[in-house]
Design a protein around this motif. Structure first.
Motif, PDB file in Angstrom:
ATOM      1  N   ASP A  86      14.150 -36.229 -14.389  1.00  0.00           N
ATOM      2  CA  ASP A  86      14.095 -34.867 -14.932  1.00  0.00           C
ATOM      3  C   ASP A  86      12.754 -34.687 -15.649  1.00  0.00           C
ATOM      4  O   ASP A  86      12.452 -35.413 -16.599  1.00  0.00           O
ATOM      5  CB  ASP A  86      15.241 -34.650 -15.919  1.00  0.00           C
ATOM      6  CG  ASP A  86      15.208 -33.264 -16.526  1.00  0.00           C
ATOM      7  OD1 ASP A  86      14.529 -33.097 -17.561  1.00  0.00           O
ATOM      8  OD2 ASP A  86      15.854 -32.357 -15.977  1.00  0.00           O
ATOM      9  N   PRO A  87      11.919 -33.731 -15.223  1.00  0.00           N
ATOM     10  CA  PRO A  87      10.563 -33.639 -15.762  1.00  0.00           C
ATOM     11  C   PRO A  87      10.492 -33.347 -17.260  1.00  0.00           C
ATOM     12  O   PRO A  87       9.632 -33.888 -17.959  1.00  0.00           O
ATOM     13  CB  PRO A  87       9.922 -32.505 -14.940  1.00  0.00           C
ATOM     14  CG  PRO A  87      11.075 -31.724 -14.393  1.00  0.00           C
ATOM     15  CD  PRO A  87      12.167 -32.706 -14.174  1.00  0.00           C
ATOM     16  N   VAL A  88      11.390 -32.480 -17.752  1.00  0.00           N
ATOM     17  CA  VAL A  88      11.371 -32.151 -19.178  1.00  0.00           C
ATOM     18  C   VAL A  88      11.838 -33.345 -20.008  1.00  0.00           C
ATOM     19  O   VAL A  88      11.197 -33.723 -20.997  1.00  0.00           O
ATOM     20  CB  VAL A  88      12.240 -30.907 -19.469  1.00  0.00           C
ATOM     21  CG1 VAL A  88      12.297 -30.641 -20.975  1.00  0.00           C
ATOM     22  CG2 VAL A  88      11.680 -29.693 -18.736  1.00  0.00           C
ATOM     23  N   GLU A 140      -2.553 -37.218 -23.665  1.00  0.00           N
ATOM     24  CA  GLU A 140      -2.097 -37.023 -22.288  1.00  0.00           C
ATOM     25  C   GLU A 140      -0.591 -36.756 -22.247  1.00  0.00           C
ATOM     26  O   GLU A 140      -0.117 -35.914 -21.475  1.00  0.00           O
ATOM     27  CB  GLU A 140      -2.439 -38.265 -21.462  1.00  0.00           C
ATOM     28  CG  GLU A 140      -3.944 -38.461 -21.266  1.00  0.00           C
ATOM     29  CD  GLU A 140      -4.271 -39.800 -20.634  1.00  0.00           C
ATOM     30  OE1 GLU A 140      -3.331 -40.633 -20.472  1.00  0.00           O
ATOM     31  OE2 GLU A 140      -5.449 -40.029 -20.312  1.00  0.00           O
ATOM     32  N   VAL A 141       0.163 -37.476 -23.081  1.00  0.00           N
ATOM     33  CA  VAL A 141       1.612 -37.284 -23.135  1.00  0.00           C
ATOM     34  C   VAL A 141       1.951 -35.908 -23.687  1.00  0.00           C
ATOM     35  O   VAL A 141       2.867 -35.230 -23.193  1.00  0.00           O
ATOM     36  CB  VAL A 141       2.250 -38.399 -23.984  1.00  0.00           C
ATOM     37  CG1 VAL A 141       3.727 -38.129 -24.205  1.00  0.00           C
ATOM     38  CG2 VAL A 141       2.065 -39.756 -23.309  1.00  0.00           C
ATOM     39  N   LEU A 142       1.219 -35.463 -24.691  1.00  0.00           N
ATOM     40  CA  LEU A 142       1.444 -34.125 -25.245  1.00  0.00           C
ATOM     41  C   LEU A 142       1.104 -33.044 -24.224  1.00  0.00           C
ATOM     42  O   LEU A 142       1.796 -32.023 -24.136  1.00  0.00           O
ATOM     43  CB  LEU A 142       0.604 -33.942 -26.508  1.00  0.00           C
ATOM     44  CG  LEU A 142       1.095 -34.705 -27.746  1.00  0.00           C
ATOM     45  CD1 LEU A 142       0.011 -34.750 -28.818  1.00  0.00           C
ATOM     46  CD2 LEU A 142       2.368 -34.075 -28.301  1.00  0.00           C
ATOM     47  N   ASP A 143       0.064 -33.267 -23.445  1.00  0.00           N
ATOM     48  CA  ASP A 143      -0.285 -32.306 -22.391  1.00  0.00           C
ATOM     49  C   ASP A 143       0.860 -32.179 -21.384  1.00  0.00           C
ATOM     50  O   ASP A 143       1.119 -31.087 -20.861  1.00  0.00           O
ATOM     51  CB  ASP A 143      -1.559 -32.756 -21.670  1.00  0.00           C
ATOM     52  CG  ASP A 143      -2.813 -32.561 -22.511  1.00  0.00           C
ATOM     53  OD1 ASP A 143      -2.768 -31.801 -23.497  1.00  0.00           O
ATOM     54  OD2 ASP A 143      -3.837 -33.200 -22.191  1.00  0.00           O
ATOM     55  N   ASP A 144       1.542 -33.278 -21.112  1.00  0.00           N
ATOM     56  CA  ASP A 144       2.687 -33.241 -20.191  1.00  0.00           C
ATOM     57  C   ASP A 144       3.794 -32.340 -20.739  1.00  0.00           C
ATOM     58  O   ASP A 144       4.466 -31.630 -19.977  1.00  0.00           O
ATOM     59  CB  ASP A 144       3.242 -34.647 -19.969  1.00  0.00           C
ATOM     60  CG  ASP A 144       2.331 -35.511 -19.114  1.00  0.00           C
ATOM     61  OD1 ASP A 144       1.442 -34.945 -18.441  1.00  0.00           O
ATOM     62  OD2 ASP A 144       2.510 -36.746 -19.116  1.00  0.00           O
ATOM     63  N   GLY A 207      11.852 -22.459 -27.519  1.00  0.00           N
ATOM     64  CA  GLY A 207      13.276 -22.126 -27.481  1.00  0.00           C
ATOM     65  C   GLY A 207      14.053 -22.998 -26.520  1.00  0.00           C
ATOM     66  O   GLY A 207      15.106 -22.587 -26.003  1.00  0.00           O
ATOM     67  N   SER A 208      13.563 -24.211 -26.286  1.00  0.00           N
ATOM     68  CA  SER A 208      14.234 -25.107 -25.341  1.00  0.00           C
ATOM     69  C   SER A 208      15.507 -25.693 -25.938  1.00  0.00           C
ATOM     70  O   SER A 208      15.572 -26.011 -27.122  1.00  0.00           O
ATOM     71  CB  SER A 208      13.297 -26.260 -24.959  1.00  0.00           C
ATOM     72  OG  SER A 208      12.118 -25.771 -24.354  1.00  0.00           O
ATOM     73  N   ALA A 209      16.506 -25.831 -25.093  1.00  0.00           N
ATOM     74  CA  ALA A 209      17.737 -26.497 -25.509  1.00  0.00           C
ATOM     75  C   ALA A 209      17.512 -27.991 -25.421  1.00  0.00           C
ATOM     76  O   ALA A 209      16.916 -28.487 -24.464  1.00  0.00           O
ATOM     77  CB  ALA A 209      18.890 -26.082 -24.608  1.00  0.00           C
ATOM     78  N   ILE A 210      17.966 -28.717 -26.425  1.00  0.00           N
ATOM     79  CA  ILE A 210      17.736 -30.162 -26.428  1.00  0.00           C
ATOM     80  C   ILE A 210      19.051 -30.895 -26.705  1.00  0.00           C
ATOM     81  O   ILE A 210      19.988 -30.362 -27.283  1.00  0.00           O
ATOM     82  CB  ILE A 210      16.703 -30.582 -27.482  1.00  0.00           C
ATOM     83  CG1 ILE A 210      17.182 -30.220 -28.911  1.00  0.00           C
ATOM     84  CG2 ILE A 210      15.360 -29.964 -27.191  1.00  0.00           C
ATOM     85  CD1 ILE A 210      16.309 -30.803 -29.997  1.00  0.00           C
ATOM     86  N   GLY A 211      19.081 -32.128 -26.280  1.00  0.00           N
ATOM     87  CA  GLY A 211      20.184 -33.021 -26.578  1.00  0.00           C
ATOM     88  C   GLY A 211      19.641 -34.299 -27.175  1.00  0.00           C
ATOM     89  O   GLY A 211      18.829 -34.977 -26.538  1.00  0.00           O
ATOM     90  N   VAL A 212      20.040 -34.598 -28.394  1.00  0.00           N
ATOM     91  CA  VAL A 212      19.506 -35.790 -29.068  1.00  0.00           C
ATOM     92  C   VAL A 212      19.866 -37.055 -28.307  1.00  0.00           C
ATOM     93  O   VAL A 212      19.054 -37.968 -28.157  1.00  0.00           O
ATOM     94  CB  VAL A 212      20.042 -35.865 -30.514  1.00  0.00           C
ATOM     95  CG1 VAL A 212      19.711 -37.211 -31.136  1.00  0.00           C
ATOM     96  CG2 VAL A 212      19.442 -34.738 -31.345  1.00  0.00           C
TER      97      VAL A 212
END
Length: 217
Positions: A86-88, A140-144, A207-212
């Motif tokens: 999963d890219p995100v 680089e990771v932050l750019d991703d 506004g992304s939904a996240i799961g810890v």
């Protein structure tokens, strides 16, 4: 009792001195680093050592640059463990992995970490290959994260400072501060909280939904 470093092979004195310096810092910390002592370790005169390094600061800058490369190795070892497709989620876990890799190095190599921290201004001029710079890898990771839509471009500005401050500060208090006596499990839980806080703040920018649980794997 520490055995003396083996004599260097002809033509490798500079590298032998650097390796001896790394060993010395591991054993005695950065304050115990001296060119004369290193010369004795590799069985040469101190004058021979000074042909390769103008002074102690010159040697420290070189060693600190090598240490930064070792920090990158630690970060990349953690990155290699991120396997989700999963890219995100992958981008989020990669950011957390860089933080864990940075802290891993501080915990396992406190002497070298302290030397690098004390020499940051000199290190910037010694790293010839950007890929060996932990700050470049972090960028680089932050750019991703921006690329997958988890972090806005506006919030991306100077995000390296935010992340580095958090994990660097955590590393310092883990080896020289209130977390020094913590168990590995306690330290992992505390670091997870730091990484979750960063993850949530970046998710809020889009506004992304996240799961810890997803982030922690």
């Amino acid at each position: 009792m520490t055995l003396p470093t083996a004599p260097y092979h002809h033509g490798d004195l500079r590298e032998a001195l650097i390796e001896a310096a790394v060993t010395s810092v591991r054993e005695n910390g950065p304050d115990g680093l001296a060119l004369r002592d290193l010369a004795r370790r590799v069985h040469v005169s101190h004058n021979a050592a000074y042909r390769h390094f103008a002074d102690r600061d010159d040697l420290v800058a070189e060693v600190a640059g090598r240490v930064m490369g070792k920090i990158v190795d630690s970060m990349q070892a953690r990155l290699a463990q991120v396997r989700t497709r999963d890219p995100v989620l992958r981008a989020r876990r990669r950011l957390a992995a860089t933080g864990r890799g940075y802290v891993d190095f501080a915990i396992t190599e406190p002497g070298l970490f302290r030397l690098a921290c004390a020499s940051l201004s000199a290190v910037s001029s010694t790293i010839a290959v950007p890929g060996r710079d932990p700050l470049v890898l972090l960028g680089e990771v932050l750019d991703d994260l921006v690329g997958v839509g988890f972090l806005t471009a506006a919030a991306r500005i100077d995000a390296e400072i935010t992340c580095w401050s958090a994990v660097h500060g955590f590393s310092v208090i883990s080896i020289d501060g209130p977390l020094q006596g913590s168990t590995a499990k306690e330290r992992t839980v505390a670091l997870d909280r730091v990484l979750i806080a960063i993850d949530r703040s970046y998710a809020a920018t889009t506004g992304s939904a996240i799961g810890v649980r997803d982030l922690l794997g």
